[in-house]
Design a protein around this motif. Structure first.
Motif, PDB file in Angstrom:
ATOM      1  N   PRO A  89       0.929  -0.974   0.030  1.00  0.00           N
ATOM      2  CA  PRO A  89      -0.005  -0.362   0.020  1.00  0.00           C
ATOM      3  C   PRO A  89       1.040   1.168   0.128  1.00  0.00           C
ATOM      4  O   PRO A  89       0.145   2.889  -0.368  1.00  0.00           O
ATOM      5  N   GLU A  90       1.875   0.885   0.714  1.00  0.00           N
ATOM      6  CA  GLU A  90       2.776   2.524  -0.054  1.00  0.00           C
ATOM      7  C   GLU A  90       4.826   1.857  -0.098  1.00  0.00           C
ATOM      8  O   GLU A  90       4.618   0.775   0.694  1.00  0.00           O
ATOM      9  N   LEU A  91       5.679   2.928  -0.424  1.00  0.00           N
ATOM     10  CA  LEU A  91       6.993   1.942  -0.641  1.00  0.00           C
ATOM     11  C   LEU A  91       6.840   1.979   0.942  1.00  0.00           C
ATOM     12  O   LEU A  91       7.527   3.463   1.673  1.00  0.00           O
ATOM     13  N   PRO A  92       8.060   1.037   1.359  1.00  0.00           N
ATOM     14  CA  PRO A  92       8.566   1.043   2.988  1.00  0.00           C
ATOM     15  C   PRO A  92       9.761   2.319   2.612  1.00  0.00           C
ATOM     16  O   PRO A  92      10.419   2.512   1.565  1.00  0.00           O
ATOM     17  N   LEU A  93       9.822   2.598   4.265  1.00  0.00           N
ATOM     18  CA  LEU A  93      11.306   3.483   4.062  1.00  0.00           C
ATOM     19  C   LEU A  93      13.096   2.597   3.671  1.00  0.00           C
ATOM     20  O   LEU A  93      13.308   3.266   4.802  1.00  0.00           O
ATOM     21  N   ILE A  94      12.560   2.631   2.587  1.00  0.00           N
ATOM     22  CA  ILE A  94      13.847   1.752   2.186  1.00  0.00           C
ATOM     23  C   ILE A  94      15.248   2.998   2.570  1.00  0.00           C
ATOM     24  O   ILE A  94      16.444   2.708   2.178  1.00  0.00           O
ATOM     25  N   HIS A  95      15.056   3.858   1.683  1.00  0.00           N
ATOM     26  CA  HIS A  95      16.543   5.181   2.164  1.00  0.00           C
ATOM     27  C   HIS A  95      15.150   6.733   1.647  1.00  0.00           C
ATOM     28  O   HIS A  95      14.194   7.182   2.403  1.00  0.00           O
ATOM     29  N   TYR A  96      16.779   7.424   2.593  1.00  0.00           N
ATOM     30  CA  TYR A  96      15.864   8.177   3.215  1.00  0.00           C
ATOM     31  C   TYR A  96      15.884   9.870   2.387  1.00  0.00           C
ATOM     32  O   TYR A  96      15.389  10.655   1.986  1.00  0.00           O
ATOM     33  N   MET A  97      16.084   9.082   0.573  1.00  0.00           N
ATOM     34  CA  MET A  97      15.122  10.182  -0.359  1.00  0.00           C
ATOM     35  C   MET A  97      13.779  10.109  -0.269  1.00  0.00           C
ATOM     36  O   MET A  97      13.627  10.840  -1.376  1.00  0.00           O
ATOM     37  N   GLY A 116       8.174  13.568   0.923  1.00  0.00           N
ATOM     38  CA  GLY A 116       7.592  14.324   2.234  1.00  0.00           C
ATOM     39  C   GLY A 116       7.519  12.936   2.858  1.00  0.00           C
ATOM     40  O   GLY A 116       6.601  13.211   4.075  1.00  0.00           O
ATOM     41  N   GLY A 117       8.150  12.064   2.383  1.00  0.00           N
ATOM     42  CA  GLY A 117       7.606  11.328   3.429  1.00  0.00           C
ATOM     43  C   GLY A 117       7.352   9.472   2.964  1.00  0.00           C
ATOM     44  O   GLY A 117       7.425   9.571   1.503  1.00  0.00           O
ATOM     45  N   ALA A 118       6.918   8.495   3.212  1.00  0.00           N
ATOM     46  CA  ALA A 118       6.787   7.120   2.319  1.00  0.00           C
ATOM     47  C   ALA A 118       5.712   7.174   1.596  1.00  0.00           C
ATOM     48  O   ALA A 118       4.325   8.292   1.871  1.00  0.00           O
ATOM     49  N   VAL A 119       5.727   6.939  -0.027  1.00  0.00           N
ATOM     50  CA  VAL A 119       5.495   7.251  -0.622  1.00  0.00           C
ATOM     51  C   VAL A 119       3.483   6.490  -0.630  1.00  0.00           C
ATOM     52  O   VAL A 119       3.873   5.145  -0.967  1.00  0.00           O
ATOM     53  N   ARG A 120       3.061   6.841  -0.608  1.00  0.00           N
ATOM     54  CA  ARG A 120       1.698   5.602  -0.745  1.00  0.00           C
ATOM     55  C   ARG A 120       0.801   5.306  -2.252  1.00  0.00           C
ATOM     56  O   ARG A 120       1.377   5.715  -3.946  1.00  0.00           O
ATOM     57  N   VAL A 121       0.108   4.076  -2.267  1.00  0.00           N
ATOM     58  CA  VAL A 121      -0.272   3.896  -3.470  1.00  0.00           C
ATOM     59  C   VAL A 121      -1.524   4.259  -3.891  1.00  0.00           C
ATOM     60  O   VAL A 121      -1.864   4.180  -2.640  1.00  0.00           O
TER      61      VAL A 121
END
Length: 243
Positions: free
Chosen positions: A135-143, A148-153
């Motif tokens: 449902p969102e891209l996990p926080l795999i990298h500080y970029m 704005g934060g975890a990228v949602r789907v």
């Protein structure tokens, strides 16, 4: 009712009853001509960098109250300076004879709901793959902080529809990019360069997560929200000082 809604939408985007473009033409301003050249270059870059295939994906930039946008079904390498395609913020075509992209509702929704100066939509492979898994891209990298934060789907909806635009806006809340389930990516920025950079960063992070998560027996280490917040503070002052 569905037919009526489609007819109203087509009319709003300057198309006749048969889907034929009926642009309300006016002269292209010098600033628009310059922006169009940059838009075409950016669109071609999405192909060169493997973010889209064929005529998939689309790019737009706002110049005042006009949105310049890639036309529907035209290969980017075939676009010329005379192909300027633009609409006003209500979606009425004001420049060019080519029909705007079918994803116009999505672009206009971004401009209406954010302070975007440019929008890039791609069908990037790794990002689209991630959109089918989580449902969102996990926080795999500080970029992730740059978006704005975890990228949602955004939940899936048929391309070119108001439903897709609405789903996208919800996923973009507090973010400058999102994934579209089983579809692709949308990012925006103050400029075309910034919007494109965010697209490229998002695709890279998706590729990174897929690579790390594919290692048998191992689970990728992820950043915490606090760690991401610390990076966000540092990124605000990143780059060369302006004199």
């Amino acid at each position: 009712m569905a037919e009526q809604r489609r007819d109203e939408r087509d009319g709003r985007y300057g198309r006749g009853a048969q889907g034929v473009s009926e642009p309300r033409r006016r002269k292209v301003h010098a600033e628009e001509a310059s922006a169009w050249r940059e838009l075409v270059a950016t669109a071609r870059r999405t192909v060169a960098d493997g973010l889209v295939v064929g005529t998939s994906g689309n790019v737009s930039v706002r110049v005042g109250d006009t949105v310049l946008v890639t036309p529907s079904g035209v290969p980017y390498d075939a676009l010329t300076p005379d192909d300027v395609t633009g609409v006003d913020l209500a979606g009425r075509q004001v420049l060019g004879a080519l029909v705007p992209t079918s994803e116009l509702p999505m672009h206009l929704a971004v401009y209406g709901g954010t302070d975007a100066g440019a929008v890039v939509h791609t069908h990037a492979v790794h990002a689209t793959a991630v959109s089918t898994l989580v449902p969102e891209l996990p926080l795999i990298h500080y970029m992730s902080a740059a978006l704005g934060g975890a990228v949602r789907v955004a939940p899936y909806a048929t391309y070119g529809t108001d439903e897709l635009a609405e789903n996208m806006l919800l996923a973009l809340a507090g973010r400058s990019g999102c994934l579209l389930q089983n579809h692709g990516t949308v990012t925006y920025g103050a400029t075309l360069a910034q919007a494109y950079d965010r697209t490229a960063q998002l695709e890279w992070m998706c590729r990174l997560w897929l690579t790390a998560s594919s290692v048998p027996g191992r689970t990728p280490a992820l950043l915490s929200p606090d760690q991401l917040a610390q990076v966000a503070d540092r990124l605000r002052g990143y780059g060369q000082p302006r004199g």
